[in-house]
Design an enzyme around this catalytic site. Structure first.
Site, PDB file in Angstrom:
ATOM      1  N   SER A  76       0.824  -1.287  -0.053  1.00 20.30           N
ATOM      2  CA  SER A  76      -0.078   0.019   0.061  1.00 20.30           C
ATOM      3  C   SER A  76       1.059   1.322  -0.229  1.00 20.30           C
ATOM      4  O   SER A  76       2.249   1.109  -0.039  1.00 20.30           O
ATOM      5  CB  SER A  76      -0.896  -0.007   1.138  1.00 20.30           C
ATOM      6  OG  SER A  76      -0.033   0.304   2.329  1.00 20.30           O
ATOM      7  N   LYS A  77       0.233   2.252  -0.201  1.00 19.39           N
ATOM      8  CA  LYS A  77       0.871   3.628  -0.141  1.00 19.39           C
ATOM      9  C   LYS A  77       1.847   3.900   1.089  1.00 19.39           C
ATOM     10  O   LYS A  77       2.923   4.437   0.709  1.00 19.39           O
ATOM     11  CB  LYS A  77      -0.305   4.641   0.078  1.00 19.39           C
ATOM     12  CG  LYS A  77      -0.003   6.144  -0.405  1.00 19.39           C
ATOM     13  CD  LYS A  77      -0.218   6.362  -1.958  1.00 19.39           C
ATOM     14  CE  LYS A  77       0.993   7.140  -2.260  1.00 19.39           C
ATOM     15  NZ  LYS A  77       1.855   6.768  -3.656  1.00 19.39           N
ATOM     16  N   ARG A  78       1.847   3.148   1.992  1.00 21.00           N
ATOM     17  CA  ARG A  78       2.827   3.652   3.036  1.00 21.00           C
ATOM     18  C   ARG A  78       4.012   2.781   2.897  1.00 21.00           C
ATOM     19  O   ARG A  78       4.905   3.019   3.581  1.00 21.00           O
ATOM     20  CB  ARG A  78       2.268   3.285   4.547  1.00 21.00           C
ATOM     21  CG  ARG A  78       1.927   2.044   4.962  1.00 21.00           C
ATOM     22  CD  ARG A  78       1.204   1.763   6.149  1.00 21.00           C
ATOM     23  NE  ARG A  78       0.498   0.392   5.796  1.00 21.00           N
ATOM     24  CZ  ARG A  78       1.230  -0.693   6.287  1.00 21.00           C
ATOM     25  NH1 ARG A  78       2.375  -0.632   6.915  1.00 21.00           N
ATOM     26  NH2 ARG A  78       0.564  -1.927   6.244  1.00 21.00           N
TER      27      ARG A  78
END
Ligand code: GLU
Length: 483
Positions: free
Chosen positions: A256-258
């Site tokens: 994911s984005k993180r």
């Protein structure tokens, strides 16, 4: 059988790594089998679908270097024998099939409101039951139904799943996966707001577009039993399914984005080459028995198969991605590299400035960078006025005798010819002897004066590329700066 695969994105955001991999695998499989690859835009979620996402998805696929035989041309138009390829342009087709299912008693009207459904879900959670629709409207009596109709109640349509037995998904990657029908819910196939839903359109389109292999992310495996039942209800044979494993970040959680960049265009902007992405994504869940790492496109097309796709999750590894990009950068002819680097040079304000040909400066630094975005900072001193790092100033230039070295070098080089690598090295080494100086006492201030830095490319070739005028004037400027 003519192989036909498809990628069917919902245009509700950018193209992410997972979608890019699905696109690539579907494309490779079609190319490998001399088949066709179709792009279809699944825009039935009218609230979240945007033209901007369509554009971003098409741009991402094009940037990756993949093409499609049928599908959108841009965010408005499309082309191909099964057009339209935008689902919202196909609503009449879906409506016709809805009527067919209703007539066959395989779909029913559901009058439950959003509030009622929320409440059912809430109760299910409280009672630790799976939060699925329990079929309240499936069991309405004729008079209850008549009362709802008379009251003009809004309704959706649900597909009537069998309540007994199991549906087997014979998946090319996972093998046979069995789903208890009684645990599946009756999916909404037509919304109260009058529109078809993904699960319904997907079945109709894959059938009408004669898709033979549905290759997609494993988040859709759970939809597959319902979709298979819809095929049967419509009297059709389902395509072959292949669900790709999940992609995890380095910490083992879903990518994911993180974990950093996840959209294809972000990887483009970070300076990855399309061929790196193709090669890297191909290995994100697929391998050859020999664990080959680097592939040309021809090689990938010749070797890609569903049997080599893994069931277990794949881990996204930025270190490997960067390594591979470095490998491909070194394999890319320098002309092509400069063309690829242009957007980065432009963004850094280097394009159009006087200075050596980028082909020479980029070639000089080529061993050092793994990303195209690293190029500007490595070559900018050839084009922009020298900026001295504190280290270059304090440790190298501001030492006793350095200023004189610069002035004497400027004098020695001002008419020197040929201004070439080897000849320069010989001349400057001789200069050290003449002045009874150690090479370090000359090479270090020389480099610092012409680049402002204490590290950089190989010295004499760099001087050659800079050219005599730039070298001599920079030596004098640096000396002047030393007061
Ligand atoms: N529109 C779906 C998605 O973007 C595609 C699912 C499928 O490939 O069937 O997830």
């Amino acid at each position: 059988m003519k192989v036909r695969t498809r990628f069917a994105p919902s245009p509700t955001g950018f193209l992410h790594i997972g979608g890019a991999r699905t696109t690539l695998y579907s494309w490779l499989f079609a190319r490998r089998h001399d088949g066709q690859f179709v792009l279809r835009i699944e825009d039935t979620d009218e609230v979240r679908s945007t033209d901007r996402s369509v554009t971003a998805i098409l741009d991402s696929i094009k940037w990756l270097g993949l093409d499609w035989d049928e599908g959108p041309i841009d965010e408005k138009s499309d082309k191909g024998p099964y057009a339209p390829y935008y689902q919202m342009k196909r609503v009449d087709i879906y409506r016709k099939h809805l009527q067919q299912l209703v007539a066959a008693g395989k779909a029913y009207k559901c009058y439950c409101t959003k509030e009622e459904l929320d409440e059912m879900r809430f109760l299910a959670q409280l009672e630790k039951r799976p939060p699925r629709y329990e079929g309240r409207c499936r069991r309405l009596t004729d008079s209850q139904r008549a009362a709802f109709e008379a009251a003009g109640k809004k309704f959706s349509y649900r597909f009537m799943m069998p309540t007994e037995g199991a549906t087997i998904v014979d998946d090319r990657i996972r093998g046979k996966v069995s789903f208890e029908n009684s645990l599946q819910q009756d999916l909404v196939i037509w919304k109260t707001t009058d529109g078809p839903t993904y699960n319904f359109c997907c079945v109709i389109d894959d059938h009408l577009m004669e898709i033979t292999h549905v290759i997609r992310g494993d988040e859709h495996l759970s939809n597959t039993p319902s979709q298979i039942q819809m095929y049967e209800a419509l009297g059709w044979t389902p395509p072959i399914f292949a669900h790709l494993s999940m992609i995890l970040g380095p910490d083992g959680s879903k990518l994911s984005k993180r974990h950093g960049a996840t959209s294809v265009l972000e990887f483009r902007d970070q300076g990855y080459l399309p061929r790196t992405m193709r090669n890297y994504l191909a290995l994100l869940g697929w391998s050859t028995p020999e664990s080959q790492q680097l592939f040309t496109d021809e090689d990938l097309i010749a070797k890609f198969d569903l049997a080599g796709c893994q069931k277990s999750p794949a881990t996204f590894d930025t270190v490997k991605l960067q390594w591979m990009n470095g490998e491909y950068i070194r394999q890319t002819p320098v002309d092509e590299l400069v063309t690829l680097a242009e957007p980065f040079l432009e963004k850094a304000g280097l394009k159009g400035l006087p200075g050596p040909d980028f082909k020479k400066t980029v070639a000089l630094e080529r061993e050092k960078f793994k990303l195209l975005s690293e190029i500007p900072s490595l070559v900018e001193f050839f084009y922009k006025p020298v900026v001295f790092t504190p280290k270059a100033m304090n440790k190298v230039l501001e030492v006793p005798g350095a200023k004189q070295v610069l002035l004497d070098l400027a004098e020695a080089l001002k008419d020197f010819a040929p201004f070439e690598d080897k000849a320069l090295e010989a001349r400057i080494r001789k200069f050290c002897e003449e002045k009874v100086l150690k090479v370090g006492q000359v090479f270090h201030p020389l480099r610092a004066a012409v680049t402002g830095r204490t590290e950089g490319p190989t010295l004499f070739l760099m001087l050659e590329i800079m050219g005599r005028d730039m070298v001599v004037s920079r030596l004098k400027d640096a000396a002047a700066k030393l007061g």
